[in-house]
Every structure is written in C-alpha cells, then in structure tokens.
Design an enzyme around this catalytic site. Sequence first.
Site, PDB file in Angstrom:
ATOM      1  N   GLU A 470       0.794  -1.228   0.000  1.00 25.50           N
ATOM      2  CA  GLU A 470       0.000   0.000   0.000  1.00 25.50           C
ATOM      3  C   GLU A 470       0.829   1.284   0.000  1.00 25.50           C
ATOM      4  OE1 GLU A 470      -4.187  -1.221   2.037  1.00 25.50           O
ATOM      5  OE2 GLU A 470      -2.419  -1.243   3.343  1.00 25.50           O
ATOM      6  N   GLU A 614      -0.446  -4.945  15.194  1.00 20.80           N
ATOM      7  CA  GLU A 614      -0.314  -4.978  13.731  1.00 20.80           C
ATOM      8  C   GLU A 614       1.140  -4.915  13.280  1.00 20.80           C
ATOM      9  OE1 GLU A 614      -2.161  -2.750   9.776  1.00 20.80           O
ATOM     10  OE2 GLU A 614      -2.530  -1.921  11.769  1.00 20.80           O
TER      11      GLU A 614
END
Length: 677
Positions: A470, A614
């Site tokens: 991304e 994460e």
Amino acid sequence: MNKLYLRLFSICLFFSTIASAQDEWIVKADKINPSNYYGVTVANGMIGIVSSPEPFKVKNVVLAGAYDLYGRGRVSNFLNSFNLLNMYLEINDKRIDAGNISNFKQELDMQHAAFTTSFDFGDEAAVKYTYYSLRNLPFTVLMDISVTAKKPIKITAASVMEAPDALKDVQNYYNEIDRPHVTISLLTSTAKSPTGKLQLCASNTFLFNEQHGQEPRVIHEMWDNNMHLMKFSKTIAAGQTYQYAVAGSSITSAHDADPLNQAERLTMFAKLEGRDRLIQYHKQAWDELWKSDIKIEGDPQVQQDVHSMLYHLYSFSRAGTAYSPSPMGLSGLGYNGHVFWDADLWMFPAVLVLHPDIAKSMVEYRFQRLAMAKQNAFAHGYKGAMFPWESADSGVEETPVWALSGPFEHHITADVALAAWKYYCVTQDKQWLQEKGWPILSATADFWTSRVERNGPGHYDIKDVVAADEWAENVDNNAFTNAAAKANLQFATEAAKILGLKADPDWQVVADNIPILKFPDGVTKEFAAYHGEGIKQADVNLLAYPLNTITDPAQIKKDLEYYETRVPNAGTPAMTQAVFALLYARLGNGEKAYHFFKDAYEPNLNPPFRVIAETKGGTNPYFATGAGGIIQSLLMGFGGLDITDKGIVQVKSKLPSKWKSITITGVGPDKKTYIVK
C-alpha cells in the site's frame, strides 16, 4: 548435602516456572502493570469482551454486525454495546478496588475460552471470577464469581449496566418474574445508535445456588440515564465459599427485529439453563472447535503462541452468521470493524482448512453484498462487480474519503473471488458453486474484462491502482493486482466448465494478455515504475502463494531474496514475514523459514497476554490478520498443505531443526490428520 538439595530445588522450581509460563493452553499474568496492559478478548464470534486490569471491570463489549455512522471519516463504524459485565463487590462495607487488594492475577484458558481473575482482600477474603462469551449461545455471556471468607464477612455484590457514550435515548428497566421455583431479576437497558439507525439492548440476571425462597433479596438502584444496577447482600461464615453468577445477553436490531424483548428472553433462557449447563455446553462447543488443531513438538512457547492465534481466529468468527471478521476481530473498535482483504486473503484460508463451516460464513458475507458490488462497478464505469476496499453492514464502500485505497485498491475484487474459488476447492460443493460461487466468480471476472486497457497482445494493462503493497499508490501493472486478476478470470472459466456452463471466451483472452513485469535480471517487478524502494508488505511474493502464478522454485527464491531486503524493520504488518516463512518452508529452508516465522509476530507482542499488534512495537491488538497469515505459514508452509481444484493435498516442506514434528488435525470436510517430521 543441604546446599545441594537447595540447589536442585531451585533448578526444579525454575523449570517449573518455565513450564507454567509456557503452558500450551493457559496464558498467565502474575504481575500486572495497568499502565502497560493490553487486554485480551473472550469472544464467541458474536460478542467480544475485552479484559481490564481493574477488578470486576471489563474494558468494552463489542458485537459483530453492529455499525452506525459516527466518528471517524463519515463512514459506518463498529459500536460498543452495553457493558453488561461490569460489577462491584463490597466486603464488610468496603468497596474492592485496585488499591486495596493483593496477589492480583489473571489468566486466559484458551482451550475453553475462559478468562479468570483472582486476588486477596486483606485477611478477610479470597476472590475469584471467570467470564465466558458462551459459544453455545451467540448473544449471551456469563460471569462466575466465588468469594472464600477467611473470617466471618458480609458481602454486597452488584451488577452494573452502563451505556457507552456514543449511544443515545437510553432507557432502563427492571423486572422481577416470579415463578414457583425461581425468581428472575432482569436488569435491562436499551438505547439508540448515534443516528438512530439501530436499537441496542442488553439484559442480565443473577444466578444463585440457593433454593428458591432462600436466595438473597435483589435490590434495584437507578443512578442516572446511563447507568443502573442491581445488588444483593450475603453473610459468609469463616472458611466458607459463596458462589454466584451473572448471565447477560446483548443484541441489536441488526440481529433481531425485536431486540429488547429478545435480550430479556435470552437472559431468562440462560437463567433457567443454569450455570453448570451453560458452562458444560460452552466447553463442549470449544472441545469440538479444537478437534482442528496445530500441534508442534519441541517448542513449548511457540505451541502456546500458535494456540493463541487459533483461539483468536476461532473467537472472532462463527458458522451460520454471514459475518466476516475485521482486522482486529472483536477485540475493540480497530479499523471501525470494517472488512478488508484481511478477511478474504489472510484469515479465510486458515479458517477454511480447519473449519470449512465457519469459512462458509465469511464467503456468504461477500455473496450477500454482491448487488452492492455491482452497483459500485457501475458507478465507476465498469461491468460486473467491484467489491469495496472497506465493507461494513450494507456492502457499500466504507473507506474514508482521504484514503486512496477506496477508489483504487481494486485487487480486493480478485481476493473475494479467490476465496470463493478456494471454498469450492476444499468442499467440492457443486451446488454451492452454482448458487453462490458462480455469481461471485462470473461477476468479478466481468469486472476485470472491463477494467483492463487493451493495448495489444501481452499488454492488457491494469493502470492506476493502489498495490497490495500500500505504499505504492496510483501505479500501473502492479504484480499482485495483475496476477490476482488473471487468477480470477481463470477460476471463473474453470467454474463454468465444472458446472457445464458456457464461459465468456473473453475471460481467457484477457487473462492470457495481462502482463507480469520483470527486471532485466529476471526478478519479478512490483509495478511498472518500481525501482527497488522499500515495501510496506508482501506483494510480488504472493504470486508464489497463494496465487500459484509463479511455480518455478528458482524464480520463487530469486523473488524472495530480493524483496525480503526491501521490508523495513518497523511499520510493516505481521503477515509479510509469514509469507516469507511459508515460501522458505516449501523451498526446503527450514531455518530461514523459522527466522521469518518468529519475526512475523514476536516483535509485535504486547503484555501481559502476548497479544499481537499490527506492527513491530505497535499497540493496537489484537491483529487477527497477522494471526491468519502466521497460521497459513504453519498449515501451508511447514505443514505442506495445498489447496488444489481436487481438494487439499500435501506437498514437500521442511521444519526447523528445533521442531521435532508438526501435527495438523481436523483438516477439511473429512477432518483428516497430517504430520510432518
């Protein structure tokens, strides 16, 4: 002799402590620092309860499927439900709090999804309580409390119903339903979500062991619109243990047309089932789930960590719901509870191999939102179905406008198709393929035929996308997007053949002409203008797995060795290293696979329950996406399982030298066992 004895005793004690810390099912927190505490979740696929370092408190209660428009980004967000398990306890008129207790300990039993807290209250009492998000009752929770008197004491115990700040128009009710053999005290609250779209309701009741007529008298107190409580008092003789429980249900109008009455009915049902039966059936349900397990011999801490990952994946999903988990599952409001490719590409394959019935719910979630995906494609000038990057309840695009991934991260459409195809491959369910899989596969294939730009043979380009990596925004011919589109088109063509339908011949033409770019030295190029920059997450390496676009071991190794050096040490999500681990295990390099396996999650762990964030050093647990990727590295990497169009097979793989064996039980519809030594 005495010194030697003491030395041996110390050694035994040390190893006993190590063994305790590495129990394969129980994660213990003996030293709790409230300022460095990341809660762990007890969930049943519908209700998630997040732990707190405060006695008799839980941090929040999250319900799957409950969204409304508020907060971040003008999009639908997860809602906290009523906190129906907050309580207080007074002993001899002194309220228990963190400052007047000692020996405070918590532990999570992952085998039976039970969270236990224990502590001492001076020389007066020892207290222990365990709560469950009942697997057998999707909207119901239970807290089981015991107080052991060290001297004669009087207790006052309260169940406190609190409304989260975001809710409005709160109404509180208290009812007593008297029957010949039982009195049911119902503490009930209802409220509207921020826009008034949803009605959220919760109800709970005490469960006592005494015979009817001997139960303590329950008193209701209304404090304000956002909080009310019920309480009782009891004297306990020295040396005696008094046990009571609270059962409660939470449900919304997203789940039931009459949530207020249903919340009370479900709570009454739990009351009449009784504590023992509720816990018995809950444990049986978890025993059934754990028939599908991963057992690692030779690495006790990894075994515990793997059970934690499986526990969270099982806790955040449920058969028969048509829900799909968000990146943080039911551990809070992370990522607004939205559904991304995290579900389809990272969590789904792991769940599919171990519990196809739960995986069916995840792909059903997408099927039920196919009409909105078609509307999304139409709005962007494309054919077929274009799935949203972020999805909530309705299936419209829920990405905040400031993020380019909403309009441009188109690989999500192929990810959804890949999940649908893999579901068929594992189950071989042709009726499902015809009724649910084919509509998804054909509509997504149509999308890609309209999405490509036809610039001559071998140049059906896919331009202006956000890559799977991304950090690469608005690039052309991204490796993963292109390869996933090709796979989507080929799967749709294959599905037509299986069903005896006529495939659109353009699907194969387009698939054959979408380019996968390479550098002059043969390394697969991430996108047209890529020149070796750092990457946020795996992209090119996903062409080897799960897409199987690249199958030559030499090419897989070449791409791995190039891109593993492009991932920085911080700021990248856990599943990237999991893919590296998976591929190295398949290539026969068990030690390098082990390095990336550990690197995928150990730097991401937070105290005191080793919950995964994460990113390395991150503080937003629990990252179920990472757990899904790491479990795939065990199943499909070290375990060698492979999903083919004929079902699950086992390919050659390599374990690290530290592991003696890996045993995977309960695989696929036939619940097979696979072993690698």
